[in-house]
Motif scaffolding. Structure first.
Motif, mmCIF file in Angstrom:
data_model
loop_
_atom_site.group_PDB
_atom_site.id
_atom_site.type_symbol
_atom_site.label_atom_id
_atom_site.label_comp_id
_atom_site.label_asym_id
_atom_site.label_seq_id
_atom_site.Cartn_x
_atom_site.Cartn_y
_atom_site.Cartn_z
ATOM 1 N N SER A 345 -1.872 -4.733 -9.061
ATOM 2 C CA SER A 345 -1.108 -3.702 -8.359
ATOM 3 C C SER A 345 -0.465 -4.262 -7.101
ATOM 4 O O SER A 345 -0.949 -5.234 -6.514
ATOM 5 N N SER A 346 0.630 -3.622 -6.691
ATOM 6 C CA SER A 346 1.311 -4.046 -5.468
ATOM 7 C C SER A 346 0.584 -3.547 -4.232
ATOM 8 O O SER A 346 0.601 -4.192 -3.183
ATOM 9 N N GLN A 347 -0.063 -2.381 -4.337
ATOM 10 C CA GLN A 347 -0.832 -1.807 -3.230
ATOM 11 C C GLN A 347 -1.808 -0.785 -3.797
ATOM 12 O O GLN A 347 -1.698 -0.370 -4.953
ATOM 13 N N VAL A 348 -2.738 -0.377 -2.964
ATOM 14 C CA VAL A 348 -3.769 0.572 -3.395
ATOM 15 C C VAL A 348 -3.788 1.753 -2.431
ATOM 16 O O VAL A 348 -3.798 1.567 -1.205
ATOM 17 N N ALA A 371 -10.375 -3.432 -2.139
ATOM 18 C CA ALA A 371 -8.963 -3.825 -2.134
ATOM 19 C C ALA A 371 -8.687 -4.877 -1.061
ATOM 20 O O ALA A 371 -7.889 -5.800 -1.284
ATOM 21 N N ARG A 372 -9.334 -4.746 0.081
ATOM 22 C CA ARG A 372 -9.113 -5.719 1.162
ATOM 23 C C ARG A 372 -9.579 -7.113 0.747
ATOM 24 O O ARG A 372 -8.892 -8.112 0.983
ATOM 25 N N LYS A 376 -5.103 -6.964 -1.198
ATOM 26 C CA LYS A 376 -4.055 -5.987 -1.451
ATOM 27 C C LYS A 376 -3.946 -4.989 -0.296
ATOM 28 O O LYS A 376 -4.968 -4.577 0.280
ATOM 29 N N PRO A 377 -2.724 -4.588 0.069
ATOM 30 C CA PRO A 377 -2.563 -3.531 1.080
ATOM 31 C C PRO A 377 -3.236 -2.252 0.590
ATOM 32 O O PRO A 377 -3.110 -1.884 -0.577
ATOM 33 N N VAL A 378 -3.925 -1.574 1.471
ATOM 34 C CA VAL A 378 -4.678 -0.391 1.060
ATOM 35 C C VAL A 378 -4.626 0.657 2.161
ATOM 36 O O VAL A 378 -4.645 0.325 3.360
ATOM 37 N N HIS A 379 -4.555 1.933 1.748
ATOM 38 C CA HIS A 379 -4.547 3.057 2.687
ATOM 39 C C HIS A 379 -5.373 4.196 2.113
ATOM 40 O O HIS A 379 -5.491 4.353 0.889
ATOM 41 N N CYS A 416 4.764 4.605 -1.761
ATOM 42 C CA CYS A 416 4.307 4.244 -3.101
ATOM 43 C C CYS A 416 5.468 3.765 -3.967
ATOM 44 O O CYS A 416 6.618 4.180 -3.780
ATOM 45 N N THR A 420 2.000 0.943 -7.822
ATOM 46 C CA THR A 420 0.919 1.360 -6.927
ATOM 47 C C THR A 420 -0.272 1.876 -7.735
ATOM 48 O O THR A 420 -0.101 2.588 -8.726
#
Length: 665
Positions: A345-348, A371-372, A376-379, A416, A420
């Motif tokens: 994935s590109s981000q989470v 995810a970290r 991967k970028p994660v929010h 997103c 994503t």
């Protein structure tokens, strides 16, 4: 105007006149003056009734004249047609004219001059004509027969009228109903705690348990004219007609109660899960529905029957608490699949339920850690204004790794993209997530939840870890992390967040705890979590304490061991949940329900200890949860309405449980 027949009957008036005349004539033997007066009154009444009948006939003729003048002459073929036809006022349904065929089919049911169509067919209504349609929806029942009705509006100076044509479809309806009742339904029956029953049992005991279950199933199905076959060590396939299925459902699937009488030498009680598929276009489709139904039954904890048709689920049973599964095979498989998804994935984005609590935020923090570590970028998507875990969020934000991690749903929608990954934690219903729009916008979704699955669960999830036996979502996430990241990669704050989630949902490790609950807690303790720091997150302010006590003071006993507290004031959700927990400490209390105002809605929080399943109770109000903790949101509801709805739900729940027990007796 051609020959026609009005629905009228003068027999009643004539009989009344004859009786009255005989009575008056008999009075002549006792008093000539009184007898003559009686006869005069009788004649006068006869004249009046004849005049009224004439006026009515004239009115009918005028109405029909208006129809024939403005709408054209009623053709002789309509008058003599075998197709039953009637003209009636659209406003009242009063019949103005009918042909011979209609008079014949109603001769045994009617006779009054002012009869309306609804007197002949109570289900008749005119909305379809007003909407411009030409066919009555469905079949119209008239006496013992059924009709397809076609019609149109007829212009008339006397008011809007309708001309209706009746086609007898009784034979068709009977054939269709018979086909539906004889349509086969497919069921899959599973011994949902097979491993626990057979554990530590010798061969003879295993054979005896299985033979006992086989016999009870055979006895249960012998009068159904059905087919029951075992196709695996713990599974059966069951084929029966819909009419027999209705009978079994009416008895609340008594086999669920009967099988609970079987247990092994360690006292483990046997339970069944039944998944039934019906109304499929083909047998293959019904079998697919049965597979979905058995999955639903198992994901809700087992010991229940679920019927799935093409539109919805229907639930029976579910009295028992979920049985803990000691194997971690599924967690390891899901952890591997989730790791691959994160890498691809590109981000989470991680999202919990609305009005997030410490379990949702703790589980989300665990996913952020995974995810970290994978780079991967994660929010975390959260509504900061409507969360019950504000202190936990504030503590996490002191960590450098959590700078700008918490975002709103609007910001998440902007960032997103098509690649994503959205991880949903602590919820499985689309309508209860933090942002339903975000859920619908992302095509890669993973779900980690411990609540019993509801009928409107999140479908088409790429990965799903749904274990209703687990104490909390944080417990499940901590198990996943053991296979996804090194223990040293977990921040102390993250470990404490997950431990806080477990602590919250187990009420300080006092309920819904199992071996795996303590194993997960021990793992988080090794990662640096301090129980003393976690407990400080649960301290309440003086105002919250007083708010909680005020809510408790409004409680009343509803019977059956249920305590119900309601207030028309806005109450902090944490205080309400704590009040529900505290009410359980009252001697003899099996469940507690707390309702309070939340804006224009009424929020409901329910807790149970023992036999009462508050998830089934809250599902009656459109909510959900698990066996011992559940809730609901009553939209646009006043406190009085909420009081009535909750009281009826409590009474209905116990009425259903009683009927299920009687069915199994």
């Amino acid at each position: 105007m051609k020959k026609s027949f009005h629905i009228t009957n003068q027999t009643g008036y004539t009989l009344f006149f004859v009786l009255f005349l005989l009575f008056a004539a008999g009075g002549l033997f006792y008093s000539v003056p009184y007898g003559l007066i009686g006869i005069a009154i009788c004649v006068a009444l006869r004249l009046v009734t004849q005049r009224l009948a004439g006026e009515e006939e004239h009115r009918m003729q005028e109405l029909m004249h208006n129809i024939t003048i403005e709408g054209g002459e009623i053709h002789p073929s309509v008058v003599r047609s075998p197709l039953a036809t009637v003209v009636a006022l659209a406003t009242t349904g009063e019949i103005v004219w009918c042909n011979e065929a209609f008079a014949e089919i109603t001769s045994g049911l009617s006779g009054a001059r002012h009869m309306r169509i609804t007197e002949l067919a109570p289900t008749f209504e005119t909305r379809w004509l007003i909407e411009g349609k030409t066919e009555f929806p469905g079949e119209l029942r008239m006496g013992r027969r059924a009709y397809h009705v076609f019609g149109s509006m007829v212009p008339s100076g006397a008011g809007q009228m309708m001309m209706l044509h009746f086609i007898d479809c009784t034979a068709f309806v009977r054939l269709r109903d018979e086909a539906e009742t004889r349509h086969p339904a497919l069921a899959i029956i599973a011994i949902d705690n097979y491993e626990e029953l057979m554990k530590n049992a010798n061969d003879s005991e295993k054979s005896a348990i299985l033979a006992n279950i086989d016999k009870r199933l055979s006895d249960w199905t012998q009068d159904c004219g059905a087919v029951l076959r075992k196709f695996d060590r713990d599974k059966y396939i069951f084929i029966l007609e819909n009419t027999e299925l209705e009978k079994l459902a009416a008895r609340k699937f008594s086999i669920l109660q009967e099988v609970r009488e079987i247990q092994n030498h360690e006292g483990v009680i046997a339970t069944l899960s039944i998944g039934i598929g019906r109304d499929g276009e083909t047998l293959a489709e019904s079998y697919q529905y049965a597979g979905l139904a058995i999955d639903m039954a198992l994901s809700r904890g087992g010991d229940q029957a679920v019927i799935k048709n093409r539109y919805a689920f229907e639930f029976f049973g579910g009295l028992s608490e979920e049985l803990e599964k000691r194997t971690k095979v599924k967690s390891r498989v899901v952890a591997n699949a989730l790791t691959q998804l994160i890498r691809d994935s590109s981000q989470v984005l991680v999202m919990g339920h609305r009005n997030s609590d410490m379990d949702a935020i703790g589980a989300a923090a665990g996913m952020v850690c995974a995810a970290r570590v994978k780079g991967k970028p994660v929010h975390i998507v959260v509504d900061r204004e409507r969360t019950m875990a504000g202190d936990l969020i504030a503590r996490l934000e002191t960590l450098p790794e959590y700078k700008n991690v918490f975002i709103s749903a609007e910001d998440a929608m902007i960032m997103c993209d098509f690649n994503t990954l959205l991880i949903v934690v602590d919820v499985n219903r689309p309508g209860y997530v933090e942002s339903e729009a975000l859920l619908q916008s992302i095509n890669k979704v993973a779900v980690v939840d411990h609540h019993r699955r509801a009928a409107d669960y999140i479908e088409n999830a790429v990965v799903s870890l749904h274990e209703p036996y687990a104490s909390s979502a944080s417990e499940l996430v901590s198990e996943l992390l053991q296979y996804m990241v090194p223990t040293s990669s977990i921040q102390v704050g993250e470990a404490e967040a997950m431990l806080a989630g477990i602590y919250l949902d187990t009420k300080g490790f006092s309920t819904r705890t199992g071996v795996r609950t303590f194993e997960a807690s021990a793992y988080l303790r090794r990662a640096g979590a301090e129980v003393s720091d976690v407990k400080r997150l649960f301290q309440s302010s003086f105002d919250q304490y007083m708010e909680r006590q005020k809510l408790i003071s409004s409680a009343r006993d509803c019977g059956q061991g249920v305590i119900f507290a309601l207030t028309d004031e806005e109450v902090d959700r944490v205080a309400a949940a704590q009040a529900a927990d505290e009410l359980l400490s009252i001697i003899g209390t099996r469940a507690s329900v707390v309702a309070f105002r939340s804006g224009a809605d009424m929020a409901v929080s329910a807790r149970a200890a023992g036999q009462v399943n508050v998830q089934l109770l809250m599902e009656r109000l459109g909510g959900g949860g698990n066996h011992s903790a559940a809730g609901a949101q009553l939209k646009s509801t006043t406190p009085d309405e909420a009081d009535r709805m909750i009281t009826e739900a409590i009474q209905g729940y116990f009425a259903d449980q009683q009927s299920e027990k009687q069915a199994g007796a």
